[in-house]
Design an enzyme around this catalytic site. Structure first.
Site, short mmCIF file in Angstrom:
data_model
loop_
_atom_site.label_atom_id
_atom_site.label_comp_id
_atom_site.label_asym_id
_atom_site.label_seq_id
_atom_site.Cartn_x
_atom_site.Cartn_y
_atom_site.Cartn_z
N GLY A 25 0.84 -1.21 0.00
CA GLY A 25 0.00 0.00 0.00
C GLY A 25 0.86 1.24 0.00
N SER A 26 0.32 2.32 0.53
CA SER A 26 1.01 3.60 0.43
C SER A 26 2.22 3.67 1.37
CB SER A 26 0.03 4.72 0.81
OG SER A 26 -0.34 4.58 2.16
N SER A 27 3.17 4.52 1.03
CA SER A 27 4.40 4.65 1.85
C SER A 27 4.07 5.24 3.22
CB SER A 27 5.42 5.52 1.14
OG SER A 27 5.79 4.88 -0.04
N ARG A 28 3.05 6.09 3.27
CA ARG A 28 2.70 6.72 4.54
C ARG A 28 2.32 5.66 5.58
NH1 ARG A 28 -1.83 8.67 7.04
NH2 ARG A 28 -3.20 7.97 5.38
N ALA A 78 2.90 2.47 5.30
CA ALA A 78 4.03 1.53 5.43
C ALA A 78 4.97 2.00 6.53
CB ALA A 78 4.77 1.42 4.10
N GLU A 131 5.73 -3.54 0.37
CA GLU A 131 5.58 -3.27 -1.06
C GLU A 131 4.85 -1.94 -1.10
OE1 GLU A 131 6.18 -5.17 -3.90
OE2 GLU A 131 6.06 -7.28 -3.33
N CYS A 177 0.78 0.24 -9.11
CA CYS A 177 1.97 0.77 -8.43
C CYS A 177 3.13 0.83 -9.39
CB CYS A 177 2.30 -0.09 -7.24
SG CYS A 177 2.22 -1.81 -7.66
N1 LIG Z 1 4.59 -2.03 -4.25
C1 LIG Z 1 3.54 -2.72 -4.61
O1 LIG Z 1 3.61 -3.89 -4.96
C2 LIG Z 1 2.19 -2.05 -4.62
C3 LIG Z 1 1.09 -2.71 -5.19
C4 LIG Z 1 -0.13 -2.05 -5.22
C5 LIG Z 1 -0.26 -0.79 -4.66
N2 LIG Z 1 0.81 -0.18 -4.11
C6 LIG Z 1 0.70 1.15 -3.56
O2 LIG Z 1 -0.49 1.27 -2.81
C7 LIG Z 1 -0.98 2.61 -2.84
C8 LIG Z 1 -2.46 2.61 -3.23
O3 LIG Z 1 -3.22 2.01 -2.27
P1 LIG Z 1 -3.97 2.80 -1.09
O4 LIG Z 1 -3.81 4.25 -1.30
O5 LIG Z 1 -5.31 2.25 -0.97
O6 LIG Z 1 -3.03 2.36 0.13
P2 LIG Z 1 -3.28 2.51 1.69
O7 LIG Z 1 -1.92 2.48 2.30
O8 LIG Z 1 -4.18 3.62 2.01
O9 LIG Z 1 -4.08 1.16 2.07
C9 LIG Z 1 -3.53 -0.12 1.90
C10 LIG Z 1 -4.16 -1.07 2.92
O10 LIG Z 1 -3.75 -0.70 4.22
C11 LIG Z 1 -4.87 -0.62 5.08
N3 LIG Z 1 -4.54 0.32 6.16
C12 LIG Z 1 -4.65 1.66 6.15
N4 LIG Z 1 -4.21 2.16 7.33
C13 LIG Z 1 -3.80 1.12 8.08
C14 LIG Z 1 -3.23 0.99 9.38
N5 LIG Z 1 -2.99 2.05 10.16
N6 LIG Z 1 -2.94 -0.24 9.84
C15 LIG Z 1 -3.16 -1.33 9.08
N7 LIG Z 1 -3.69 -1.27 7.83
C16 LIG Z 1 -4.00 -0.06 7.33
C17 LIG Z 1 -5.98 -0.20 4.16
O11 LIG Z 1 -7.23 -0.47 4.72
C18 LIG Z 1 -5.68 -1.05 2.93
O12 LIG Z 1 -6.16 -2.36 3.09
C19 LIG Z 1 -0.12 3.32 -3.86
O13 LIG Z 1 0.85 4.10 -3.20
C20 LIG Z 1 0.54 2.19 -4.63
O14 LIG Z 1 1.77 2.52 -5.24
C21 LIG Z 1 2.03 -0.79 -4.07
#
Ligand SMILES: NC(=O)c1ccc[n+]([C@@H]2O[C@H](COP(=O)([O-])OP(=O)(O)OC[C@H]3O[C@@H](n4cnc5c(N)ncnc54)[C@H](O)[C@@H]3O)[C@@H](O)[C@H]2O)c1
Length: 550
Positions: free
Chosen positions: A277-280, A282, A296, A331
């Site tokens: 998911g997002s770097s923030r 992560a 990732e 991504c």
């Molecule tokens: N590197 C990769 O393989 C890959 C693949 C797909 C997407 N991405 C990245 O993901 C991002 C898009 O997705 P998004 O904006 O929905 O990401 P996001 O980080 O907002 O959410 C990702 C997941 O994390 C969960 N989440 C959110 N806050 C959390 C917390 N505090 N604790 C535990 N879980 C939490 C969300 O509910 C969701 O299931 C983009 O930055 C994209 O580049 C990366």
């Protein structure tokens, strides 16, 4: 149980709509399924449940999702609240650190997962089933049918790759002869035991399924949390896996908001968490979990067109696919294009513009953007346009004639030119290299003596996920590849940034927390750790005597 459930629902459907409807439903809905993608609507909403300790459960709270294409409330998700996480915490805590299986415990489970994969691959390969998942993906993460089907096909091939003995081969160990008779050191791939998987919305099937199976193959017990916007797809996939013999206790599946999941992680203390998911988020989780995590995260993916201009039509098409397929919500999407000046007169940009104009909402070759609103894409574009010398190459406007709700974005495929020298200025760099998870890219140009500046820009970026070096000049390739780090890099005239299938390692590089997905190496890296057992069984030398103290 899921079969019984789906048949009951089918029976209810007949009562509602008569035998003709049943016949058509039987043809289009696989037996494990409890929903029919085409039928989900405001008047016939679908339900997503949780699965814990071997049973499907609901929660005290239903979160309604709106259809990204028309704003109608069409799916309700049983979202677990903070006060309801206990069964999930208990379930995870019941799994020991040494896992459900390992090379010295229940090895027959490696074979069982080979069999489950074979059955699941076979089932997913049936046209009715792959069509079911492709259409279900389209409903919640709108993308063209071809893109949705590709996700299903990659998942199916992945399962095929781990049939038969291939799961136990993942846990292959090695032995090194010791110093004396009876001694040998043995390296094993050991599971972590209780683990968590968190995945985003953009690949509702491929990312969670591949990570889930990898975790299971290596002997872990995962709790899986998929973004609620799309978790209906894995709800159905779990039903397929159960129908293929996956033990009900092996996986828990939770729907919740991020805060609740965060709490669950802190209370259940999984020994490894895979976050996509997002770097923030992560970075937050990396701190909360004290580093027991693999990531990732965001991609700001670059493509460099080398000095050798050739195959312009093909390269324009790859650029269009890389930047705008899935409305730029990969991504791996092409975020910035560095174009050697030799391409200026090739017509490449005009061709990219006309290809982008073929995209239309009717077939979802462009569509809703689920995490960036139209107004924030416009604002980002306006900020870029304040940079001297920048201009809109094409797009730059909202989509027209649509009913996409305002919470989502609706934007034409867009390219903004920014001069290279401006990109590198410290005030601009962060802005230009901000990942916009939508149909948006930056384009710039460089001359021979500016390659250093291009490489400097790549060096200064933070996310090193995918990259493409489009050239067949071996010295140019060597220079760029040798001075960059992206984890999945395509090199050569057919290079792309997106579309990595299951046989290409996919993941970031340059970060010790970086995870991978797809290949045996990715599974072993993410889902197992090294354990060394040194056997030293003797016998003692006949003339052994007590040595002096040391
Ligand atoms: N590197 C990769 O393989 C890959 C693949 C797909 C997407 N991405 C990245 O993901 C991002 C898009 O997705 P998004 O904006 O929905 O990401 P996001 O980080 O907002 O959410 C990702 C997941 O994390 C969960 N989440 C959110 N806050 C959390 C917390 N505090 N604790 C535990 N879980 C939490 C969300 O509910 C969701 O299931 C983009 O930055 C994209 O580049 C990366």
């Amino acid at each position: 149980m899921s079969l019984i459930l789906s048949r009951r629902r089918l029976a209810a459907a007949v009562r509602r709509s008569g035998p003709a409807a049943l016949a058509s439903r039987w043809l289009h809905t696989p037996p494990f399924a409890t929903v029919s993608p085409q039928e989900i609507s405001g008047s016939s909403p679908a339900e997503v449940q949780n699965f814990v300790q071997g049973s499907w459960t609901t929660s005290g709270n239903w979160n309604w999702l709106v259809d990204p294409l028309n704003g109608e409330k069409f799916i309700k998700v049983a979202e677990v609240q903070e006060a309801e996480i206990k069964p999930f915490v208990e379930s995870l805590s019941n799994c020991p650190k040494h896992g459900l299986h390992n090379p010295l415990k229940a090895p027959e489970r490696y074979l069982m997962y080979g069999d489950i994969s074979a059955k699941a691959a076979n089932m997913l390969g049936q046209p009715v089933v792959s069509d079911f998942f492709a259409k279900l993906i389209q409903r919640v993460s709108p993308k063209s049918y071809q893109q949705a089907l590709a996700e299903v096909q990659v998942s199916q091939k992945f399962l095929e790759n781990f049939c038969g003995d291939q799961v136990r081969f993942l846990a292959r160990s090695f032995a090194v002869p010791g110093n004396h008779l009876g001694q040998s050191s043995n390296g094993y791939r050991w599971p972590y035991g209780p683990v968590a998987i968190i995945t985003p919305f953009n690949f509702p099937l491929e990312i969670p399924l591949l990570q889930l199976m990898g975790a299971l193959y290596m002997g872990n017990k995962p709790v899986l949390k998929v973004d609620s916007k799309v978790s209906i797809v894995m709800d159905q996939m779990l039903r397929l896996l159960h129908a293929c013999g996956m033990p009900a206790e092996d996986v828990d599946f939770i729907n919740s908001d991020g805060i609740t999941m965060n709490k669950l992680l802190l209370e259940a203390n999984p020994k490894m968490t895979l976050f996509t998911g997002s770097s923030r988020i992560a970075e937050k989780l990396a701190a909360d979990l004290k580093g027991k995590i693999k990531l990732e995260d965001a991609g700001f993916d670059w493509k460099i067109l080398g000095p050798d201009v050739q195959e312009v039509d093909y390269i324009a098409w790859v650029c269009d696919q890389d930047a705008y397929a899935c409305s730029g919500q990969k991504c791996s999407a092409q975020s910035i294009l560095f174009m050697h000046k030799n391409w200026s007169s090739s017509g490449l940009l005009d061709k990219m513009k006309s290809l982008s104009e073929r995209r239309k909402l009717e077939d979802l070759t462009i569509g809703p953007v689920l995490t960036v609103t139209t107004s924030s894409m416009i604002e980002h574009m306006k900020n870029l346009l304040k940079i001297p010398g920048s201009k809109v190459l094409f797009g730059g406007e909202p989509l027209e004639n649509h009913s996409i709700p305002e919470i989502y974005g609706a934007f034409k495929p867009t390219a903004v030119f920014v001069p290279l020298s401006e990109i590198l200025k410290s005030g601009n760099f962060e802005l230009v290299t901000r990942e916009i998870f939508g149909p948006f890219q930056v384009v710039t140009e460089y001359s021979d003596d500016e390659l250093e500046l291009v490489l400097e820009a790549c060096e200064r970026m933070n996310a090193h996920l995918t990259a493409a070096v489009v050239s067949n000049d071996p010295l140019f390739l060597q220079e760029v590849l040798g001075r960059s780090v992206n984890g999945t890099t395509y090199a050569g005239i057919r290079a792309r940034t997106t579309g990595a299938p299951q046989n290409h390692w996919f993941g970031p590089a340059g970060d010790p927390r970086g995870a991978g997905i797809g290949t045996p190496e990715a599974i072993k890296l993410v889902w197992s750790c090294h354990r060394e057992i040194i056997y030293d069984i003797g016998p003692l030398p006949k003339n052994w005597a007590l040595p002096s103290a040391t």
